[in-house]
Write a protein that holds these residues in place. Structure first.
Motif, PDB file in Angstrom:
ATOM      1  N   GLU A 126       0.853  -1.183   0.000  1.00 23.99           N
ATOM      2  CA  GLU A 126       0.000   0.000   0.000  1.00 23.99           C
ATOM      3  C   GLU A 126       0.896   1.243   0.000  1.00 23.99           C
ATOM      4  O   GLU A 126       2.055   1.200   0.439  1.00 23.99           O
ATOM      5  CB  GLU A 126      -0.902   0.020   1.241  1.00 23.99           C
TER       6      GLU A 126
ATOM      7  N   PRO B  50       0.752  -6.254   6.348  1.00 23.77           N
ATOM      8  CA  PRO B  50       1.370  -5.547   7.472  1.00 23.77           C
ATOM      9  C   PRO B  50       1.081  -6.177   8.839  1.00 23.77           C
ATOM     10  O   PRO B  50       1.565  -5.676   9.853  1.00 23.77           O
ATOM     11  CB  PRO B  50       0.733  -4.155   7.393  1.00 23.77           C
TER      12      PRO B  50
ATOM     13  N   ILE C 228       4.809   2.034   1.508  1.00 20.60           N
ATOM     14  CA  ILE C 228       5.954   2.477   0.693  1.00 20.60           C
ATOM     15  C   ILE C 228       6.527   3.775   1.248  1.00 20.60           C
ATOM     16  O   ILE C 228       7.728   3.903   1.459  1.00 20.60           O
ATOM     17  CB  ILE C 228       5.518   2.642  -0.774  1.00 20.60           C
ATOM     18  N   GLU C 229       5.644   4.740   1.527  1.00 23.35           N
ATOM     19  CA  GLU C 229       6.123   6.055   1.963  1.00 23.35           C
ATOM     20  C   GLU C 229       6.798   5.997   3.332  1.00 23.35           C
ATOM     21  O   GLU C 229       7.717   6.759   3.612  1.00 23.35           O
ATOM     22  CB  GLU C 229       4.969   7.050   1.972  1.00 23.35           C
ATOM     23  N   THR C 230       6.325   5.093   4.194  1.00 21.12           N
ATOM     24  CA  THR C 230       6.923   5.016   5.533  1.00 21.12           C
ATOM     25  C   THR C 230       8.061   4.004   5.592  1.00 21.12           C
ATOM     26  O   THR C 230       8.540   3.659   6.671  1.00 21.12           O
ATOM     27  CB  THR C 230       5.863   4.655   6.595  1.00 21.12           C
ATOM     28  N   GLY C 231       8.493   3.520   4.442  1.00 20.87           N
ATOM     29  CA  GLY C 231       9.664   2.654   4.416  1.00 20.87           C
ATOM     30  C   GLY C 231       9.391   1.196   4.728  1.00 20.87           C
ATOM     31  O   GLY C 231      10.326   0.406   4.889  1.00 20.87           O
ATOM     32  N   LEU C 232       8.121   0.818   4.795  1.00 18.55           N
ATOM     33  CA  LEU C 232       7.786  -0.579   5.085  1.00 18.55           C
ATOM     34  C   LEU C 232       7.538  -1.382   3.806  1.00 18.55           C
ATOM     35  O   LEU C 232       7.227  -2.568   3.887  1.00 18.55           O
ATOM     36  CB  LEU C 232       6.535  -0.654   5.980  1.00 18.55           C
TER      37      LEU C 232
ATOM     38  N   LEU D 261      12.879  -6.702   4.140  1.00 19.41           N
ATOM     39  CA  LEU D 261      12.415  -6.459   5.507  1.00 19.41           C
ATOM     40  C   LEU D 261      11.573  -7.631   6.000  1.00 19.41           C
ATOM     41  O   LEU D 261      11.708  -8.091   7.142  1.00 19.41           O
ATOM     42  CB  LEU D 261      11.600  -5.163   5.496  1.00 19.41           C
ATOM     43  N   TYR D 262      10.713  -8.131   5.145  1.00 17.54           N
ATOM     44  CA  TYR D 262       9.808  -9.220   5.529  1.00 17.54           C
ATOM     45  C   TYR D 262      10.570 -10.538   5.660  1.00 17.54           C
ATOM     46  O   TYR D 262      10.295 -11.342   6.552  1.00 17.54           O
ATOM     47  CB  TYR D 262       8.663  -9.321   4.506  1.00 17.54           C
TER      48      TYR D 262
ATOM     49  N   LEU E 155       9.648   7.891   1.861  1.00 15.55           N
ATOM     50  CA  LEU E 155       9.896   9.271   2.258  1.00 15.55           C
ATOM     51  C   LEU E 155      10.765   9.325   3.509  1.00 15.55           C
ATOM     52  O   LEU E 155      11.321  10.365   3.837  1.00 15.55           O
ATOM     53  CB  LEU E 155       8.574   9.991   2.502  1.00 15.55           C
ATOM     54  N   VAL E 156      10.853   8.216   4.203  1.00 17.40           N
ATOM     55  CA  VAL E 156      11.720   8.116   5.374  1.00 17.40           C
ATOM     56  C   VAL E 156      13.112   7.706   4.896  1.00 17.40           C
ATOM     57  O   VAL E 156      13.240   6.912   3.970  1.00 17.40           O
ATOM     58  CB  VAL E 156      11.161   7.105   6.394  1.00 17.40           C
TER      59      VAL E 156
ATOM     60  N   TRP F 233       0.887   3.790   1.906  1.00 18.96           N
ATOM     61  CA  TRP F 233       1.396   4.173   3.228  1.00 18.96           C
ATOM     62  C   TRP F 233       2.593   3.322   3.631  1.00 18.96           C
ATOM     63  O   TRP F 233       3.519   3.814   4.295  1.00 18.96           O
ATOM     64  CB  TRP F 233       0.290   4.115   4.288  1.00 18.96           C
TER      65      TRP F 233
ATOM     66  N   CYS G 118      19.106  -5.971   5.760  1.00 17.44           N
ATOM     67  CA  CYS G 118      18.143  -5.891   6.859  1.00 17.44           C
ATOM     68  C   CYS G 118      18.563  -6.977   7.851  1.00 17.44           C
ATOM     69  O   CYS G 118      18.353  -8.167   7.584  1.00 17.44           O
ATOM     70  CB  CYS G 118      16.713  -6.158   6.378  1.00 17.44           C
TER      71      CYS G 118
ATOM     72  N   THR H 237      14.273  -5.544  13.167  1.00 13.76           N
ATOM     73  CA  THR H 237      15.316  -5.486  12.154  1.00 13.76           C
ATOM     74  C   THR H 237      15.504  -4.009  11.809  1.00 13.76           C
ATOM     75  O   THR H 237      15.021  -3.131  12.533  1.00 13.76           O
ATOM     76  CB  THR H 237      14.941  -6.328  10.909  1.00 13.76           C
ATOM     77  N   ALA H 238      16.201  -3.752  10.748  1.00 12.96           N
ATOM     78  CA  ALA H 238      16.422  -2.368  10.325  1.00 12.96           C
ATOM     79  C   ALA H 238      16.518  -2.338   8.816  1.00 12.96           C
ATOM     80  O   ALA H 238      16.871  -3.335   8.186  1.00 12.96           O
ATOM     81  CB  ALA H 238      17.705  -1.820  10.946  1.00 12.96           C
TER      82      ALA H 238
ATOM     83  N   GLY I  96      10.715   5.004  -3.370  1.00 13.97           N
ATOM     84  CA  GLY I  96       9.397   5.515  -2.989  1.00 13.97           C
ATOM     85  C   GLY I  96       9.256   5.900  -1.535  1.00 13.97           C
ATOM     86  O   GLY I  96       8.272   6.521  -1.135  1.00 13.97           O
TER      87      GLY I  96
ATOM     88  N   TYR J 256      16.691   3.015   9.445  1.00 19.30           N
ATOM     89  CA  TYR J 256      15.609   3.111  10.429  1.00 19.30           C
ATOM     90  C   TYR J 256      15.255   1.704  10.904  1.00 19.30           C
ATOM     91  O   TYR J 256      15.548   0.716  10.243  1.00 19.30           O
ATOM     92  CB  TYR J 256      14.384   3.825   9.853  1.00 19.30           C
TER      93      TYR J 256
ATOM     94  N   VAL K  52       9.361  -2.803   1.443  1.00 15.24           N
ATOM     95  CA  VAL K  52      10.620  -3.332   0.914  1.00 15.24           C
ATOM     96  C   VAL K  52      10.725  -4.813   1.282  1.00 15.24           C
ATOM     97  O   VAL K  52      10.657  -5.183   2.455  1.00 15.24           O
ATOM     98  CB  VAL K  52      11.812  -2.498   1.421  1.00 15.24           C
TER      99      VAL K  52
END
Lengths: 377, 151
Positions: free
Chosen positions: A120, A243, A124-128, A133-134, B78-79, A122, A188, B68-69, B76, B83, A130
């Protein structure tokens, strides 16, 4: 699954190339047709698996071969795309709808992180948004809940790179050491660069045929496709890009494997060779459990036993796996099938698993889908 | 099974209660009236069984299960990397949620759900150690309660 055989396989090596997806796909398709002794116009249906190319992608690939007038259908299910094409083709042959189906998987992925995995905005923009990470979350759970260590993760990569030395279709054909893996750049944590596969380019193909048709054409001793189980997200599953997940979550791959074993009428103990979705090293260890190769918690012990290395009791990813071949998303599943068929024919050269008669392939894709196939002599 | 209007599927649900950055908040989830599962983000109908859901708020304390980080900024986003990211487990709702961490946090730590500003002007939810707000205002060593002490 009855009466479905693999009459031919083909592959274009996985790597980076200066030509396009149409050429890659056409190469693998022609390689497959020559292997089966057919021409493109003799095929009833073509299924083309791809994730990132343009519209009518399969048509653009097949047009490189011949204008056959036969149906062409594009299939997309992320990393399980070509597994899905194979399952669909097998079902169409089993049902009697078609007597031969050419399945082609092809990809030409850009370098770097895989984009557009269904996140979604939100996320992508908040860095989740990718993928690694999962995978890192799963890896962290594995290290927390089992005896597996970061050294075990590294050993998976070392093993698969060692296997790939003998595979001319792999992207990375150089042995690496455990130290090199553990000193590679963190992506990660606990996952590092050499614990992750690289998205890349390549193509693979398999010609499915009804066993009667194969006999009629004089194709002797074909490999049988005895299972092609495809599942999507169940109530308690979790994978990219969701998420959240239930505390007591279940495994898509485990469910696909159980279904595949039922279709084939075999159990894990009957399997001689496995090609599994080693998107990252922890995913291979998780697959040991999910495919029934070991009990939960015994993943690291199985690896350390040497049973999953070439020369072991049940080698896993003797092709080098995705860690060494790279992962052209739309082609990875059919790449596994190419390896398994080559092995079952006894044509794998220095990476041959002696006496292999039953092979299992496993893919797992974003959006929650998994496909497990079984091939047998 | 309740009826679901097609229009219900057009709107993306809110993720959390709006507040100022750093303030405690709640994740807006859906509790199934049939199978009792919790879904996040909230859905009008339970994705697992299809029964109606009722609004449910996921509040801390939760347990940070894994972390994790991200060390390179993804396309895409914005952060800016690096992190921290973690999985918070809400035991009563039997659900785990992936979210940004306000700081590096050890697994097993109890966390609150807070409004997080990961980039200027951005608002999302995040997980912060229980007591961190008081800790940040007070002098002395920084400690965070463990799950064992608070559960």
């Amino acid at each position: 699954m009855r009466d479905v055989v693999i009459a031919g396989v083909g592959i274009h090596p996985f790597g980076r190339f200066d030509y396009g997806y149409r050429e890659l796909g056409a190469y693998a398709a022609e390689d497959c047709l020559r292997d089966a002794g057919l021409t493109a116009d003799e095929v009833d249906l073509v299924l083309v698996a791809n994730v990132g190319a343009e519209m009518a992608k399969g048509h653009n690939v097949v047009n490189r071969l011949r204008h056959t007038g036969k149906p062409i259908v594009n299939v997309e299910a992320a990393c399980a795309s070509s597994g899905s094409a194979l399952a669909l083709g097998a079902a169409l042959i089993s049902s009697g709808a078609h007597r031969s189906v050419l399945c082609i998987g092809v990809e030409k992925a850009p370098r770097g992180f895989i984009g557009a995995s269904g996140f979604e905005t939100w996320q992508i923009e908040t860095g989740l948004g990718v993928n690694p990470l999962y995978f890192a979350i799963q890896a962290g759970e594995l290290l927390r809940d089992t005896e597996a260590t970061e050294a075990d993760l590294a050993e998976v990569s070392v093993k698969n790179h060692r296997h790939a030395v003998h595979n001319p279709n792999a992207m990375y054909r150089k042995e690496i050491s455990r130290e090199e893996v553990l000193e590679s750049r963190e992506v990660c944590p606990p996952l590092r660069l050499l614990l992750l596969c690289a998205p890349n380019e390549g193509a693979a193909a398999a010609l499915l045929m009804h066993s009667d048709e194969a006999r009629r054409r004089g194709i002797t001793h074909p490999v049988r496709l005895t299972a092609a189980a495809l599942v999507s997200r169940g109530p308690d599953d979790w994978f990219v890009p969701a998420p959240a997940f239930p505390v007591d979550r279940t495994s898509l791959s485990e469910r696909a494997a159980q279904l595949a074993y039922e279709q084939a009428g075999i159990g894990p103990a009957d399997v001689d060779i496995v090609e599994c979705q080693d998107t990252d090293a922890a995913s291979e260890l998780l697959a040991y459990r999910e495919l029934g190769l070991c009990a939960p918690g015994e993943e690291a012990a199985l690896l350390r036993s040497g049973d999953t290395a070439l020369g072991g009791r049940r080698p896993v990813n003797v092709s080098g796996g995705l860690l060494s071949k790279g992962e052209p998303l739309g082609a990875s599943g059919l790449g596994q099938v190419h390896e398994l068929v080559t092995q079952l024919r006894g044509h794998a050269g220095a990476r041959q698993v002696e006496g292999a008669r039953v092979g299992l392939g496993h893919v797992m894709g974003a959006g929650h889908n998994s496909c497990v196939v079984v091939v047998q002599r | 099974m309740t009826s679901l209007e097609p229009a219900d599927l057009l709107a993306w649900p809110e993720l959390f209660l709006t507040a100022e950055p750093g303030a405690p908040t709640a994740l807006l989830a859906g509790g199934c009236t049939g199978c009792r599962r919790t879904a996040f983000p909230r859905a009008a109908r339970c994705p697992a069984c299809g029964a109606a859901t009722r609004p449910t708020e996921l509040r801390g304390p939760a347990v940070l299960d894994t972390c994790t980080a991200v060390l390179s900024t993804p396309p895409g986003a914005l952060v800016e990397a690096p992190y921290e990211v973690g999985v918070a487990r809400f035991p009563a709702a039997r659900i785990c949620v992936i979210g940004l961490l306000t700081e590096r946090i050890e697994p097993g730590t109890m966390v609150d759900v807070v409004v997080h500003e990961p980039y200027p002007g951005g608002r999302t939810f995040g997980f912060r150690p229980v007591g961190a707000a008081d800790r940040d205002l007070a002098p002395g060593p920084r400690t965070t309660p463990s799950a064992e002490r608070l559960l």
